[in-house]
Design a protein around this motif. Structure first.
Motif, PDB file in Angstrom:
ATOM      1  N   SER A 103       0.525   0.621   0.531  1.00  0.00           N
ATOM      2  CA  SER A 103       1.008  -0.359   1.430  1.00  0.00           C
ATOM      3  C   SER A 103       0.740  -0.109   2.744  1.00  0.00           C
ATOM      4  O   SER A 103       1.371   1.169   3.061  1.00  0.00           O
ATOM      5  CB  SER A 103       2.331  -0.874   0.794  1.00  0.00           C
ATOM      6  N   THR A 122      -6.425   0.840   7.506  1.00  0.00           N
ATOM      7  CA  THR A 122      -6.467   0.463   5.990  1.00  0.00           C
ATOM      8  C   THR A 122      -7.648   0.249   5.376  1.00  0.00           C
ATOM      9  O   THR A 122      -8.637   0.107   6.133  1.00  0.00           O
ATOM     10  CB  THR A 122      -5.623  -0.920   5.908  1.00  0.00           C
ATOM     11  N   ASN A 124      -8.488  -1.655   2.427  1.00  0.00           N
ATOM     12  CA  ASN A 124      -8.516  -2.649   1.409  1.00  0.00           C
ATOM     13  C   ASN A 124      -9.639  -2.773   0.318  1.00  0.00           C
ATOM     14  O   ASN A 124     -10.980  -2.515   0.766  1.00  0.00           O
ATOM     15  CB  ASN A 124      -8.351  -4.067   2.033  1.00  0.00           C
TER      16      ASN A 124
END
Length: 179
Positions: A103, A122, A124
């Motif tokens: 996260s 990040t 995803n």
């Protein structure tokens, strides 16, 4: 007699599993070495509306480091990565961290605890990790100024490994520029 077939299949699967679990990921070759690095354009960890693309780092030696806050070897290699940013300027050597299966909040806490000042992204859906053929974290890809993957390292990097690889890629960059 009927049970011999299932037993043979089960034994074969167990042997295959044993073989797979004893493989050292550091010795597994990367299909990317010698080929152009897969392009990405990922959101930044701290300002998700901002993004960074590999193309933005063109002409620089680039280290793409996949990491996670839950990864113990990532903690061990973190001082080495911090030293990268202190040793070479971002104009010649770029370091990019890509958070893997973690996260953003955990990634931010990790960086607050251990420090560091390089772009963190990040991934995803882990699409970039998949395109790089990652086995697990930490994993670092060394990309030459020409955009070609020169080396993949699974596990925590050491300073000797980083210094020798980056110096070699910087020499190649200078040689490329003098032609």
């Amino acid at each position: 007699m009927v049970w011999l077939g299932p037993v043979a299949v089960l034994v074969s699967l167990l042997l295959l599993l044993r073989w797979g679990l004893t493989r050292d990921v550091q010795t597994l070759p990367s299909a990317l070495v010698g080929k152009p690095a897969p392009q990405f354009n990922l959101a930044t960890l701290y300002v998700p509306a901002d993004s960074l693309a590999l193309a933005d780092l063109e002409g620089r030696v680039t280290l793409v480091n996949f990491w996670a806050s839950w990864c113990i070897p990532c903690v061990h290699e973190h001082p080495v990565l911090t030293h990268v940013t202190e040793t070479w300027g971002q104009d010649s050597v770029a370091l990019v961290g890509i958070l893997f299966q973690d996260s953003p909040e955990n990634g931010k806490r990790f960086m607050e605890q251990y420090g560091g000042d390089w772009p963190l992204l990040t991934d995803n859906g882990s699409t970039t990790a998949i395109s790089y053929g990652m086995y697990g974290v930490p994993e670092t890809f060394f990309i030459g100024a020409d955009g070609v993957v020169a080396r993949r390292h699974a596990g925590a990097v050491t300073w000797d490994l980083v210094e020798s690889t980056v110096d070699s890629l910087l020499r190649a960059r200078r040689d490329l520029g003098s032609q």
